[in-house]
Design an enzyme around this catalytic site. Sequence first.
Site, PDB file in Angstrom:
ATOM      1  N   ASP A   6       0.894  -1.156   0.060  1.00 56.54           N
ATOM      2  CA  ASP A   6      -0.111  -0.158   0.055  1.00 56.54           C
ATOM      3  C   ASP A   6       0.825   1.238  -0.041  1.00 56.54           C
ATOM      4  OD1 ASP A   6      -1.877   2.032   0.421  1.00 56.54           O
ATOM      5  OD2 ASP A   6      -2.123   1.673   2.633  1.00 56.54           O
ATOM      6  N   ILE A   7       0.947   1.828  -1.093  1.00 59.83           N
ATOM      7  CA  ILE A   7       1.831   3.042  -1.589  1.00 59.83           C
ATOM      8  C   ILE A   7       1.086   4.081  -0.973  1.00 59.83           C
ATOM      9  CG2 ILE A   7       3.647   4.112  -2.826  1.00 59.83           C
ATOM     10  CD1 ILE A   7       3.864   1.385  -4.396  1.00 59.83           C
ATOM     11  N   GLY A   8       1.349   5.033  -0.140  1.00 57.32           N
ATOM     12  CA  GLY A   8       0.736   6.378   0.489  1.00 57.32           C
ATOM     13  C   GLY A   8       1.562   7.412  -0.009  1.00 57.32           C
ATOM     14  N   ASN A   9       0.725   8.747   0.526  1.00 56.38           N
ATOM     15  CA  ASN A   9       1.570   9.902   0.415  1.00 56.38           C
ATOM     16  C   ASN A   9       2.546   9.949   1.429  1.00 56.38           C
ATOM     17  OD1 ASN A   9       0.144  11.588  -1.582  1.00 56.38           O
ATOM     18  ND2 ASN A   9      -1.903  10.817  -0.368  1.00 56.38           N
ATOM     19  N   TYR A  87     -19.402   4.731  -7.954  1.00 54.52           N
ATOM     20  CA  TYR A  87     -18.783   5.655  -8.121  1.00 54.52           C
ATOM     21  C   TYR A  87     -18.981   6.164  -9.444  1.00 54.52           C
ATOM     22  CZ  TYR A  87     -15.306   9.119  -6.123  1.00 54.52           C
ATOM     23  OH  TYR A  87     -14.652  10.226  -5.400  1.00 54.52           O
ATOM     24  N   ASP A  96      -6.546   3.205  -2.615  1.00 52.14           N
ATOM     25  CA  ASP A  96      -6.596   2.937  -1.105  1.00 52.14           C
ATOM     26  C   ASP A  96      -7.965   3.129  -0.734  1.00 52.14           C
ATOM     27  OD1 ASP A  96      -6.753   5.669  -1.682  1.00 52.14           O
ATOM     28  OD2 ASP A  96      -5.611   6.254   0.128  1.00 52.14           O
ATOM     29  N   ARG A  97      -8.763   3.919  -1.184  1.00 50.15           N
ATOM     30  CA  ARG A  97     -10.080   4.019  -0.786  1.00 50.15           C
ATOM     31  C   ARG A  97     -10.737   2.783  -1.162  1.00 50.15           C
ATOM     32  NH1 ARG A  97     -12.394   9.409  -3.030  1.00 50.15           N
ATOM     33  NH2 ARG A  97     -14.309   8.735  -1.863  1.00 50.15           N
ATOM     34  N   ASP A 117     -10.687   6.706   7.203  1.00 49.93           N
ATOM     35  CA  ASP A 117      -9.185   6.631   6.890  1.00 49.93           C
ATOM     36  C   ASP A 117      -8.422   7.859   7.375  1.00 49.93           C
ATOM     37  OD1 ASP A 117      -6.430   6.317   6.435  1.00 49.93           O
ATOM     38  OD2 ASP A 117      -7.098   5.126   4.640  1.00 49.93           O
ATOM     39  N   THR A 120      -2.757  11.594   5.440  1.00 49.26           N
ATOM     40  CA  THR A 120      -2.578  12.819   4.914  1.00 49.26           C
ATOM     41  C   THR A 120      -3.926  13.418   4.794  1.00 49.26           C
ATOM     42  OG1 THR A 120      -0.497  12.096   3.890  1.00 49.26           O
ATOM     43  CG2 THR A 120      -1.487  14.190   3.009  1.00 49.26           C
TER      44      THR A 120
END
Length: 253
Positions: A6-9, A87, A96-97, A117, A120
Amino acid sequence: MNLTIDIGNTCTKLVAFDGIEPVEETRMDDGELFKLVEFCGKYHFERGIFSTVVRLSEDFKRQIEALPFSVMQLLPGVTPVPINNRYKTPLSLGADRLAAVVGGYCKSKGHDILIIDIGTCITYDFITSSGDYLGGNISPGPTMRLKALHSYTDLLPLVDRKGESPLLGYSTETAIRSGVMYGVEREIEGYIRDFLSKYPNLFVYLTGGVSLNLHISEKKCIFADKFIVPEGLNHILLYNEALISNEKKSIAK
């Protein structure tokens, strides 16, 4: 075993799964790709999946391609998922959402679910008990709010999120921190109350690692779960493996 990335900010989270059970988690920051190699050396991974909300560096791409097992990427609006994605702009939905709502749905089928969640950004995502993802909202996270107060004023200092947060600030530092953190808590409480009034069987999952002191009576339906996104990624991986397996069986017939 499966690997989720999981690559996040802020950082990248690696989780090893044995079936659907998380075994170990590790985190790595920019410039720590060696941790991916080390983590993969600890387990016999058969497959993996990654999601990202940032543009991947060429080094990261090469490192993933060099892994001795196949790693798929979660692409919202493209990758098959075990929920109904309602959506309106699925291609722009954060991976991620999407993973979070899949994780919540697979964990608590039969309940309407709100995933909050706190990272950031603060994201609020809702999926019905029948597996229909209806969408969600995005709000600035605590650190972003603190940085904004500093960046968009001449004299307010940059304050760290961690520290004393009295009900009434007795200094500029505590006034800023309390204003931001109490604001975040009250925002979240408001969302939970509004959704509970409409969906009485609601389950709420809090993730993202920020500790909160929520003043809400319905705490029995609120769960802290740091693995909700990795679990969603893992379920998406297993779902796609099953689709491929069923397709091969159909061809063989």
